[in-house]
Motif scaffolding. Structure first.
Motif, PDB file in Angstrom:
ATOM      1  N   ILE A   1      24.058 -42.925  32.471  1.00 17.76           N
ATOM      2  CA  ILE A   1      22.745 -42.826  33.122  1.00 17.76           C
ATOM      3  C   ILE A   1      22.404 -41.364  33.384  1.00 17.76           C
ATOM      4  CG2 ILE A   1      21.458 -43.353  35.227  1.00 17.76           C
ATOM      5  CD1 ILE A   1      23.107 -45.967  35.374  1.00 17.76           C
ATOM      6  N   ALA A   2      23.422 -40.599  33.850  1.00 20.27           N
ATOM      7  CA  ALA A   2      23.183 -39.181  34.136  1.00 20.27           C
ATOM      8  C   ALA A   2      22.739 -38.442  32.879  1.00 20.27           C
ATOM      9  CB  ALA A   2      24.452 -38.552  34.712  1.00 20.27           C
ATOM     10  N   ARG A   3      23.391 -38.729  31.756  1.00 20.39           N
ATOM     11  CA  ARG A   3      23.001 -38.067  30.499  1.00 20.39           C
ATOM     12  C   ARG A   3      21.613 -38.509  30.053  1.00 20.39           C
ATOM     13  NH1 ARG A   3      28.523 -39.095  29.382  1.00 20.39           N
ATOM     14  NH2 ARG A   3      27.975 -41.043  28.313  1.00 20.39           N
ATOM     15  N   TRP A   4      21.335 -39.793  30.213  1.00 16.27           N
ATOM     16  CA  TRP A   4      20.055 -40.335  29.740  1.00 16.27           C
ATOM     17  C   TRP A   4      18.872 -39.766  30.513  1.00 16.27           C
ATOM     18  CZ3 TRP A   4      17.453 -44.014  33.024  1.00 16.27           C
ATOM     19  CH2 TRP A   4      16.211 -44.434  32.496  1.00 16.27           C
ATOM     20  N   ARG A   5      19.017 -39.658  31.850  1.00 17.20           N
ATOM     21  CA  ARG A   5      17.862 -39.214  32.625  1.00 17.20           C
ATOM     22  C   ARG A   5      17.973 -37.760  33.071  1.00 17.20           C
ATOM     23  NH1 ARG A   5      16.763 -42.199  38.087  1.00 17.20           N
ATOM     24  NH2 ARG A   5      15.348 -40.427  38.163  1.00 17.20           N
ATOM     25  N   GLY A   6      19.040 -37.060  32.643  1.00 17.96           N
ATOM     26  CA  GLY A   6      19.193 -35.672  33.033  1.00 17.96           C
ATOM     27  C   GLY A   6      19.445 -35.514  34.507  1.00 17.96           C
ATOM     28  N   ALA A   7      20.238 -36.397  35.060  1.00 13.85           N
ATOM     29  CA  ALA A   7      20.544 -36.379  36.489  1.00 13.85           C
ATOM     30  C   ALA A   7      21.925 -35.772  36.708  1.00 13.85           C
ATOM     31  CB  ALA A   7      20.461 -37.790  37.059  1.00 13.85           C
ATOM     32  N   GLN A   8      22.444 -35.895  37.900  1.00  9.82           N
ATOM     33  CA  GLN A   8      23.691 -35.249  38.281  1.00  9.82           C
ATOM     34  C   GLN A   8      24.593 -36.246  38.989  1.00  9.82           C
ATOM     35  OE1 GLN A   8      23.324 -32.091  41.198  1.00  9.82           O
ATOM     36  NE2 GLN A   8      24.807 -30.827  40.102  1.00  9.82           N
ATOM     37  N   VAL A   9      25.890 -36.246  38.620  1.00  7.10           N
ATOM     38  CA  VAL A   9      26.900 -37.063  39.289  1.00  7.10           C
ATOM     39  C   VAL A   9      27.988 -36.142  39.815  1.00  7.10           C
ATOM     40  CG1 VAL A   9      28.614 -38.899  39.067  1.00  7.10           C
ATOM     41  CG2 VAL A   9      26.495 -39.030  37.774  1.00  7.10           C
ATOM     42  N   LEU A  10      28.338 -36.298  41.074  1.00 10.73           N
ATOM     43  CA  LEU A  10      29.432 -35.548  41.684  1.00 10.73           C
ATOM     44  C   LEU A  10      30.457 -36.544  42.208  1.00 10.73           C
ATOM     45  CD1 LEU A  10      27.334 -33.013  43.793  1.00 10.73           C
ATOM     46  CD2 LEU A  10      28.249 -32.674  41.506  1.00 10.73           C
ATOM     47  N   TYR A  11      31.743 -36.214  42.035  1.00 12.15           N
ATOM     48  CA  TYR A  11      32.815 -37.070  42.545  1.00 12.15           C
ATOM     49  C   TYR A  11      33.531 -36.358  43.687  1.00 12.15           C
ATOM     50  CZ  TYR A  11      32.269 -39.718  38.200  1.00 12.15           C
ATOM     51  OH  TYR A  11      31.773 -40.459  37.173  1.00 12.15           O
ATOM     52  N   ALA A  12      33.864 -37.099  44.719  1.00 11.84           N
ATOM     53  CA  ALA A  12      34.697 -36.599  45.813  1.00 11.84           C
ATOM     54  C   ALA A  12      35.963 -37.451  45.824  1.00 11.84           C
ATOM     55  CB  ALA A  12      33.961 -36.700  47.146  1.00 11.84           C
ATOM     56  N   LEU A  13      37.044 -36.918  45.185  1.00 11.46           N
ATOM     57  CA  LEU A  13      38.282 -37.669  45.013  1.00 11.46           C
ATOM     58  C   LEU A  13      39.387 -37.064  45.871  1.00 11.46           C
ATOM     59  CD1 LEU A  13      38.201 -38.025  41.114  1.00 11.46           C
ATOM     60  CD2 LEU A  13      37.210 -39.558  42.828  1.00 11.46           C
ATOM     61  N   ASN A  14      40.376 -37.906  46.203  1.00 11.21           N
ATOM     62  CA  ASN A  14      41.526 -37.422  46.950  1.00 11.21           C
ATOM     63  C   ASN A  14      42.276 -36.361  46.148  1.00 11.21           C
ATOM     64  OD1 ASN A  14      40.835 -39.281  48.840  1.00 11.21           O
ATOM     65  ND2 ASN A  14      42.687 -40.514  48.658  1.00 11.21           N
ATOM     66  N   GLY A  15      42.922 -35.460  46.862  1.00 11.66           N
ATOM     67  CA  GLY A  15      43.728 -34.432  46.222  1.00 11.66           C
ATOM     68  C   GLY A  15      45.045 -34.993  45.704  1.00 11.66           C
ATOM     69  N   PRO A  16      45.868 -34.162  45.071  1.00 12.67           N
ATOM     70  CA  PRO A  16      47.128 -34.634  44.475  1.00 12.67           C
ATOM     71  C   PRO A  16      48.096 -35.199  45.505  1.00 12.67           C
ATOM     72  CG  PRO A  16      46.972 -32.231  44.411  1.00 12.67           C
ATOM     73  CD  PRO A  16      45.642 -32.736  44.810  1.00 12.67           C
ATOM     74  N   ARG A  17      47.982 -34.785  46.754  1.00  9.30           N
ATOM     75  CA  ARG A  17      48.859 -35.309  47.808  1.00  9.30           C
ATOM     76  C   ARG A  17      48.161 -36.359  48.676  1.00  9.30           C
ATOM     77  NH1 ARG A  17      51.819 -29.755  50.035  1.00  9.30           N
ATOM     78  NH2 ARG A  17      52.725 -29.122  48.005  1.00  9.30           N
ATOM     79  N   GLY A  18      47.044 -36.853  48.201  1.00  4.58           N
ATOM     80  CA  GLY A  18      46.330 -37.895  48.940  1.00  4.58           C
ATOM     81  C   GLY A  18      45.363 -37.372  49.977  1.00  4.58           C
TER      82      GLY A  18
END
Length: 450
Positions: free
Chosen positions: A378-395
């Motif tokens: 969807i981001a590629r199709w509409r030229g939008a932006q996706v950001l992820y907030a993921l846990n670090g390597p130690r959780g």
């Protein structure tokens, strides 16, 4: 926070938000309460002595309790104007508050009336209670209704509700209808405000019959018509992430439902072990003329059993409900913040919201990103932006603070922000957004953890 895809946003589209009717509805409800007090005032002469004051206070509490019962049931009727324009979560909070007021007024009515009668008759409180229950017309039914209403109130308390299943709470809660029905008749047979006053009596009957008509229409007849007309059945079940499954439901002429991205239905899958539970799940993709899709995380026995649904299983649905839609937008720039399975309604909005849209998705790890492939497409199709907030390597969890929001999203105060996720997450993000300067009217959230 890591950027997955950032491109030039879609051209701004001016959006005008409709005015919420919440204030008008509350004004009408409070005006009704004032009219009830005025009804007592018009029927009451001078109040003399402690017994008179106690009895008068008990009559006011009883009238307000009767009015609150009607409001309580009306808020359970799932009227589309309230559910879609005000928001199901706010209506649910109003219902919970009305329930607390109703129980408090009920207890006050009982204590004040019996104490006033006992003082007037110079009798013990116990003797007066037995006399009222056994000798006064319609009081046995009212007593049964009182016991049921108190039981509903006890099981609705947070401490009790945490220790009981949703099914138990739901079916006990349905007894509210029986409680209100049983308690109604003593109001018109014993209430001084109604004896020999046909206009007041007719208005009271109209109030209760009007509420009963709303329940009959929106809780019974409308769902029956919907399901007979659209013939919903499970089409397929697909795994999306560990413990997360998408269910595609197929039906006829589903475009006539008027469902919007961001809304939800209450679903009852008529498979083994599922038919007795109705659960709200948001649409995880824009509805199509012949299919709708929900994405469900296995959080309990019911949601886990969804993974075992077979194609062709009949589905009973009620809706659409909810106001987490594009109608809330006041700007051409939107930020969607999701956590866990809260991505489901925001995924549908991410595809359809007009203007410049950014999605921030909070999850433990990359393997927990449900619908991640669709989001990137969807981001590629509409030229939008996706950001992820993921846990670090130690959780370690990345913190979403006012400072990080301002740094990542310049001009965030001018964005409309849609939030969906666990209650604690949504609360923390809401406070961070306020601290970052986003006004309340631009923060959109619906919660079902009440």
């Amino acid at each position: 926070m890591t950027t997955v895809d950032a491109r030039r946003a879609a051209p701004p589209v001016p959006v005008t938000a409709p005015r919420s009717p919440a204030g008008a509805v509350l004004a009408v409800l409070w005006a009704g309460a004032a009219a009830v007090v005025a009804l007592w005032w018009a029927d009451t002469g001078s109040v003399v002595g402690a017994a008179g004051w106690l009895t008068g206070a008990g009559r006011i509490a009883g009238l307000l309790c009767g009015y609150a019962c009607a409001v309580l049931v009306g808020l359970m009727a799932r009227v589309p104007l309230l559910e879609r324009r005000i928001g199901s979560d706010r209506v649910a909070r109003w219902h919970a508050m009305a329930g607390r007021y109703t129980v408090c007024l009920l207890l006050a009515h009982i204590v004040l009336i019996l104490t006033g009668y006992a003082a007037q008759d110079r009798a013990s409180l116990w003797h007066e209670a037995v006399t009222v229950v056994l000798d006064y017309p319609d009081m046995l039914k009212a007593t049964a209704g009182t016991v049921i209403l108190l039981a509903v109130g006890i099981t609705s308390a947070r401490a009790v509700r945490r220790r009981t299943s949703h099914e138990f709470w739901y079916y006990v809660h349905l007894l509210t209808y029986a409680a209100v029905f049983l308690a109604f008749f003593h109001q018109v047979t014993l209430g001084n405000e109604f004896n020999g006053k046909p206009v007041a009596t007719a208005v009271w009957y109209a109030l209760y019959l009007g509420v009963a008509a709303l329940v009959l229409w929106y809780r019974i007849l409308t769902p029956v018509r919907l399901n007979r007309r659209h013939q919903l059945r499970v089409d397929s079940v697909h795994p999306e992430a560990p413990g997360v499954y998408s269910v595609v439901v197929r039906g006829r002429r589903l475009d006539e439902l008027g469902a919007r991205p961001g809304q939800f239905f209450r679903w009852r899958f008529l498979g083994q072990g599922l038919r007795w539970t109705s659960t709200p799940y948001s649409l995880s993709a824009p509805p199509r003329p012949d299919t709708m899709r929900v994405t469900i995380k296995a959080l309990g026995d019911h949601s886990a059993a969804v993974a075992l649904l077979r194609p062709g299983t009949r589905v009973w649905a009620e809706g659409p409900y909810g106001s987490l839609t594009a109608d809330r937008a006041t700007s051409h720039r939107s930020l969607l913040i999701a956590a866990g399975v809260g991505i489901t309604p925001l995924r549908a909005l991410f595809e359809t919201l007009p203007g410049e849209v950014t999605l921030l998705y909070r999850a433990r790890g990359a393997e927990d990103l449900a619908l991640g492939g669709e989001l990137e497409a969807i981001a590629r199709w509409r030229g939008a932006q996706v950001l992820y907030a993921l846990n670090g390597p130690r959780g370690e969890r990345p913190r979403i603070t006012a400072e990080s929001l301002r740094a990542t999203f310049p001009g965030i105060a001018g964005h409309d922000v849609y939030i969906c996720g666990p209650h604690g997450f949504a609360r923390d993000v809401y406070e961070a957004l306020r601290a970052a300067g986003v006004p309340d009217r631009r923060i959109h959230h619906e919660s079902f953890e009440l």
